[in-house]
Scaffold this motif. Structure first.
Motif, PDB file in Angstrom:
ATOM      1  N   ALA A   1      -1.661   5.712  60.185  1.00  0.00           N
ATOM      2  CA  ALA A   1      -2.904   6.125  59.540  1.00  0.00           C
ATOM      3  C   ALA A   1      -3.626   4.930  58.926  1.00  0.00           C
ATOM      4  CB  ALA A   1      -2.620   7.174  58.468  1.00  0.00           C
ATOM      5  N   GLY A   2      -2.901   4.061  58.270  1.00  0.00           N
ATOM      6  CA  GLY A   2      -3.522   2.889  57.655  1.00  0.00           C
ATOM      7  C   GLY A   2      -4.156   1.961  58.672  1.00  0.00           C
ATOM      8  N   VAL A   3      -3.451   1.695  59.752  1.00  0.00           N
ATOM      9  CA  VAL A   3      -3.982   0.819  60.794  1.00  0.00           C
ATOM     10  C   VAL A   3      -5.188   1.458  61.465  1.00  0.00           C
ATOM     11  CG1 VAL A   3      -3.463  -0.164  63.068  1.00  0.00           C
ATOM     12  CG2 VAL A   3      -1.832  -0.400  61.198  1.00  0.00           C
ATOM     13  N   ALA A   4      -5.110   2.743  61.755  1.00  0.00           N
ATOM     14  CA  ALA A   4      -6.219   3.431  62.412  1.00  0.00           C
ATOM     15  C   ALA A   4      -7.451   3.495  61.518  1.00  0.00           C
ATOM     16  CB  ALA A   4      -5.801   4.840  62.826  1.00  0.00           C
ATOM     17  N   ILE A   5      -7.253   3.815  60.260  1.00  0.00           N
ATOM     18  CA  ILE A   5      -8.398   3.902  59.341  1.00  0.00           C
ATOM     19  C   ILE A   5      -9.032   2.533  59.136  1.00  0.00           C
ATOM     20  CG2 ILE A   5      -9.045   4.312  56.939  1.00  0.00           C
ATOM     21  CD1 ILE A   5      -7.156   6.725  56.972  1.00  0.00           C
ATOM     22  N   ARG A   6      -8.222   1.512  58.924  1.00  0.00           N
ATOM     23  CA  ARG A   6      -8.765   0.164  58.710  1.00  0.00           C
ATOM     24  C   ARG A   6      -9.407  -0.404  59.979  1.00  0.00           C
ATOM     25  NH1 ARG A   6      -9.406  -1.530  53.491  1.00  0.00           N
ATOM     26  NH2 ARG A   6      -7.638  -0.866  52.282  1.00  0.00           N
ATOM     27  N   GLY A   7      -8.813  -0.090  61.129  1.00  0.00           N
ATOM     28  CA  GLY A   7      -9.318  -0.653  62.378  1.00  0.00           C
ATOM     29  C   GLY A   7     -10.542   0.059  62.937  1.00  0.00           C
ATOM     30  N   LEU A   8     -10.675   1.344  62.690  1.00  0.00           N
ATOM     31  CA  LEU A   8     -11.755   2.117  63.292  1.00  0.00           C
ATOM     32  C   LEU A   8     -12.957   2.315  62.388  1.00  0.00           C
ATOM     33  CD1 LEU A   8      -9.636   4.894  65.042  1.00  0.00           C
ATOM     34  CD2 LEU A   8     -10.654   2.869  66.075  1.00  0.00           C
ATOM     35  N   THR A   9     -12.778   2.169  61.094  1.00  0.00           N
ATOM     36  CA  THR A   9     -13.877   2.448  60.174  1.00  0.00           C
ATOM     37  C   THR A   9     -13.950   1.381  59.089  1.00  0.00           C
ATOM     38  OG1 THR A   9     -12.526   3.754  58.652  1.00  0.00           O
ATOM     39  CG2 THR A   9     -13.554   4.937  60.460  1.00  0.00           C
ATOM     40  N   PRO A  10     -15.120   1.208  58.500  1.00  0.00           N
ATOM     41  CA  PRO A  10     -15.222   0.343  57.320  1.00  0.00           C
ATOM     42  C   PRO A  10     -14.813   1.128  56.074  1.00  0.00           C
ATOM     43  CG  PRO A  10     -17.389   1.083  57.987  1.00  0.00           C
ATOM     44  CD  PRO A  10     -16.410   1.618  58.995  1.00  0.00           C
ATOM     45  N   PHE A  11     -13.529   1.421  55.965  1.00  0.00           N
ATOM     46  CA  PHE A  11     -12.994   2.311  54.931  1.00  0.00           C
ATOM     47  C   PHE A  11     -13.035   1.658  53.564  1.00  0.00           C
ATOM     48  CE2 PHE A  11      -9.434   4.219  52.563  1.00  0.00           C
ATOM     49  CZ  PHE A  11      -9.761   5.558  52.689  1.00  0.00           C
ATOM     50  N   LYS A  12     -13.547   2.382  52.587  1.00  0.00           N
ATOM     51  CA  LYS A  12     -13.564   1.932  51.192  1.00  0.00           C
ATOM     52  C   LYS A  12     -12.601   2.805  50.398  1.00  0.00           C
ATOM     53  CE  LYS A  12     -16.842  -1.017  51.894  1.00  0.00           C
ATOM     54  NZ  LYS A  12     -16.511  -2.378  52.104  1.00  0.00           N
ATOM     55  N   THR A  13     -11.721   2.184  49.632  1.00  0.00           N
ATOM     56  CA  THR A  13     -10.702   2.947  48.915  1.00  0.00           C
ATOM     57  C   THR A  13     -11.271   3.789  47.782  1.00  0.00           C
ATOM     58  OG1 THR A  13     -10.231   1.053  47.504  1.00  0.00           O
ATOM     59  CG2 THR A  13      -8.846   1.350  49.449  1.00  0.00           C
ATOM     60  N   SER A  14     -12.500   3.542  47.384  1.00  0.00           N
ATOM     61  CA  SER A  14     -13.095   4.340  46.314  1.00  0.00           C
ATOM     62  C   SER A  14     -13.540   5.713  46.805  1.00  0.00           C
ATOM     63  CB  SER A  14     -14.280   3.600  45.706  1.00  0.00           C
ATOM     64  OG  SER A  14     -15.269   3.397  46.687  1.00  0.00           O
ATOM     65  N   LEU A  15     -13.594   5.911  48.097  1.00  0.00           N
ATOM     66  CA  LEU A  15     -14.016   7.175  48.720  1.00  0.00           C
ATOM     67  C   LEU A  15     -15.410   7.608  48.259  1.00  0.00           C
ATOM     68  CD1 LEU A  15     -10.697   9.245  48.622  1.00  0.00           C
ATOM     69  CD2 LEU A  15     -11.659   7.987  50.550  1.00  0.00           C
ATOM     70  N   ASN A  16     -16.271   6.641  48.014  1.00  0.00           N
ATOM     71  CA  ASN A  16     -17.620   6.976  47.585  1.00  0.00           C
ATOM     72  C   ASN A  16     -18.610   7.026  48.743  1.00  0.00           C
ATOM     73  OD1 ASN A  16     -17.762   4.273  48.115  1.00  0.00           O
ATOM     74  ND2 ASN A  16     -18.674   3.687  46.165  1.00  0.00           N
TER      75      ASN A  16
END
Length: 85
Positions: free
Chosen positions: A8-23
């Motif tokens: 999940a971590g690799v997929a989220i980081r690799g496929l999207t510009p994921f921000k941990t603040s979820l804003n």
């Protein structure tokens, strides 16, 4: 569990510009689709396969149980952990 988290971590980081603040909307959607649906499904597939082959359990029922419990855990704990870090 570790494979599920790493996947999940690799997929989220690799496929999207994921921000941990979820804003941002795309960060929430990525968490929902990848973190709460895809990764638990892959982990549940392995667990249900073992239960079916080793203990002759119903595959679909076991898969659904593992998938739902892992998904609910991700949805309940991940936002809390991300906001406290």
């Amino acid at each position: 569990e570790v494979l599920q988290a790493v996947l999940a971590g690799v997929a989220i980081r690799g496929l999207t510009p994921f921000k941990t603040s979820l804003n941002r909307t795309h960060s929430v959607i990525a968490l929902l689709l990848i973190g709460a649906c895809l990764a638990p499904a892959i982990a549940a597939l392995g667990r249900a396969s073992v239960a079916y082959l080793a203990y002759d359990r119903d595959f679909l029922l076991t898969f659904r149980h593992w998938w739902l419990s892992s998904s609910l855990g991700v949805l309940a704990l991940t936002p809390t952990m991300l906001t406290t870090l």
